[in-house]
Design a protein around this motif. Sequence first.
Motif, PDB file in Angstrom:
ATOM      1  N   MET A   1      26.231  42.393  22.895  1.00  0.00           N
ATOM      2  CA  MET A   1      25.747  42.970  24.125  1.00  0.00           C
ATOM      3  C   MET A   1      25.799  44.490  24.003  1.00  0.00           C
ATOM      4  O   MET A   1      26.781  45.048  23.532  1.00  0.00           O
ATOM      5  N   LYS A   2      24.732  45.151  24.444  1.00  0.00           N
ATOM      6  CA  LYS A   2      24.648  46.604  24.428  1.00  0.00           C
ATOM      7  C   LYS A   2      24.742  47.135  25.850  1.00  0.00           C
ATOM      8  O   LYS A   2      24.228  46.540  26.788  1.00  0.00           O
ATOM      9  N   CYS A   3      25.379  48.273  25.981  1.00  0.00           N
ATOM     10  CA  CYS A   3      25.465  48.956  27.275  1.00  0.00           C
ATOM     11  C   CYS A   3      24.073  49.480  27.641  1.00  0.00           C
ATOM     12  O   CYS A   3      23.444  50.169  26.842  1.00  0.00           O
ATOM     13  N   GLY A   7      24.027  52.566  25.281  1.00  0.00           N
ATOM     14  CA  GLY A   7      23.622  51.856  24.072  1.00  0.00           C
ATOM     15  C   GLY A   7      24.771  51.433  23.168  1.00  0.00           C
ATOM     16  O   GLY A   7      24.538  50.885  22.089  1.00  0.00           O
ATOM     17  N   ASN A   8      26.002  51.653  23.582  1.00  0.00           N
ATOM     18  CA  ASN A   8      27.164  51.273  22.783  1.00  0.00           C
ATOM     19  C   ASN A   8      27.287  49.749  22.725  1.00  0.00           C
ATOM     20  O   ASN A   8      27.049  49.052  23.700  1.00  0.00           O
ATOM     21  N   GLU A   9      27.671  49.233  21.567  1.00  0.00           N
ATOM     22  CA  GLU A   9      27.832  47.788  21.403  1.00  0.00           C
ATOM     23  C   GLU A   9      29.268  47.326  21.614  1.00  0.00           C
ATOM     24  O   GLU A   9      29.559  46.140  21.514  1.00  0.00           O
ATOM     25  N   ASN A  10      30.193  48.223  21.887  1.00  0.00           N
ATOM     26  CA  ASN A  10      31.594  47.880  22.108  1.00  0.00           C
ATOM     27  C   ASN A  10      31.814  47.631  23.603  1.00  0.00           C
ATOM     28  O   ASN A  10      32.244  48.506  24.338  1.00  0.00           O
ATOM     29  N   CYS A  11      31.490  46.406  24.048  1.00  0.00           N
ATOM     30  CA  CYS A  11      31.589  46.037  25.457  1.00  0.00           C
ATOM     31  C   CYS A  11      32.475  44.804  25.589  1.00  0.00           C
ATOM     32  O   CYS A  11      32.625  44.019  24.658  1.00  0.00           O
ATOM     33  N   SER A  12      33.075  44.649  26.755  1.00  0.00           N
ATOM     34  CA  SER A  12      33.932  43.482  26.997  1.00  0.00           C
ATOM     35  C   SER A  12      33.639  42.898  28.376  1.00  0.00           C
ATOM     36  O   SER A  12      33.063  43.557  29.237  1.00  0.00           O
ATOM     37  N   ILE A  13      34.072  41.658  28.574  1.00  0.00           N
ATOM     38  CA  ILE A  13      33.850  40.943  29.828  1.00  0.00           C
ATOM     39  C   ILE A  13      35.117  41.026  30.676  1.00  0.00           C
ATOM     40  O   ILE A  13      36.218  40.842  30.165  1.00  0.00           O
ATOM     41  N   ILE A  14      34.942  41.303  31.969  1.00  0.00           N
ATOM     42  CA  ILE A  14      36.068  41.248  32.903  1.00  0.00           C
ATOM     43  C   ILE A  14      35.695  40.307  34.038  1.00  0.00           C
ATOM     44  O   ILE A  14      34.526  40.094  34.340  1.00  0.00           O
ATOM     45  N   ASN A  15      36.708  39.733  34.671  1.00  0.00           N
ATOM     46  CA  ASN A  15      36.529  38.837  35.805  1.00  0.00           C
ATOM     47  C   ASN A  15      37.126  39.514  37.029  1.00  0.00           C
ATOM     48  O   ASN A  15      38.299  39.868  37.034  1.00  0.00           O
ATOM     49  N   GLU A  16      36.331  39.693  38.066  1.00  0.00           N
ATOM     50  CA  GLU A  16      36.783  40.328  39.303  1.00  0.00           C
ATOM     51  C   GLU A  16      36.887  39.252  40.381  1.00  0.00           C
ATOM     52  O   GLU A  16      35.938  38.533  40.642  1.00  0.00           O
ATOM     53  N   THR A  17      38.062  39.146  41.007  1.00  0.00           N
ATOM     54  CA  THR A  17      38.303  38.141  42.024  1.00  0.00           C
ATOM     55  C   THR A  17      38.462  38.812  43.379  1.00  0.00           C
ATOM     56  O   THR A  17      39.228  39.763  43.520  1.00  0.00           O
ATOM     57  N   THR A  18      37.728  38.314  44.383  1.00  0.00           N
ATOM     58  CA  THR A  18      37.845  38.819  45.739  1.00  0.00           C
ATOM     59  C   THR A  18      38.145  37.660  46.678  1.00  0.00           C
ATOM     60  O   THR A  18      37.713  36.536  46.436  1.00  0.00           O
ATOM     61  N   ASN A  56      31.856  37.755  37.143  1.00  0.00           N
ATOM     62  CA  ASN A  56      32.033  38.260  35.781  1.00  0.00           C
ATOM     63  C   ASN A  56      31.162  39.489  35.576  1.00  0.00           C
ATOM     64  O   ASN A  56      30.006  39.521  35.991  1.00  0.00           O
ATOM     65  N   TYR A  57      31.736  40.503  34.942  1.00  0.00           N
ATOM     66  CA  TYR A  57      31.033  41.750  34.635  1.00  0.00           C
ATOM     67  C   TYR A  57      31.211  42.085  33.169  1.00  0.00           C
ATOM     68  O   TYR A  57      32.205  41.745  32.559  1.00  0.00           O
ATOM     69  N   TRP A  58      30.236  42.790  32.624  1.00  0.00           N
ATOM     70  CA  TRP A  58      30.376  43.442  31.324  1.00  0.00           C
ATOM     71  C   TRP A  58      30.801  44.873  31.594  1.00  0.00           C
ATOM     72  O   TRP A  58      30.317  45.512  32.532  1.00  0.00           O
ATOM     73  N   VAL A  59      31.690  45.423  30.764  1.00  0.00           N
ATOM     74  CA  VAL A  59      32.141  46.802  30.885  1.00  0.00           C
ATOM     75  C   VAL A  59      32.015  47.470  29.523  1.00  0.00           C
ATOM     76  O   VAL A  59      32.465  46.932  28.516  1.00  0.00           O
ATOM     77  N   CYS A  60      31.404  48.645  29.525  1.00  0.00           N
ATOM     78  CA  CYS A  60      31.283  49.419  28.289  1.00  0.00           C
ATOM     79  C   CYS A  60      32.614  50.118  28.034  1.00  0.00           C
ATOM     80  O   CYS A  60      33.155  50.787  28.907  1.00  0.00           O
TER      81      CYS A  60
END
Length: 69
Positions: A1-3, A7-18, A56-60
């Motif tokens: 996954m790219k930002c 354009g950075n490829e170093n991204c991670s997934i986070i889970n946000e709970t509300t 779920n979100y992707w974060v650069c």
Amino acid sequence: MKCPKCGNENCSIINETTTKGKDFSAGKGCLGALLLGPLGILCGGCGKGKQTMNINYWVCNKCGYKWKM
């Protein structure tokens, strides 16, 4: 996954709970206890209750940009 921003490829997934709503209403419990006795305390738990949402979100990891999957 790219930002999409940098354009950075170093991204991670986070889970946000509300959460929304209430667990127990002390006012309803006291009123129920006055009207119905000890069983009326259970009226404080009546109602819609809590609702939990997970998104779920992707974060650069470079620029910090956050986007939905």
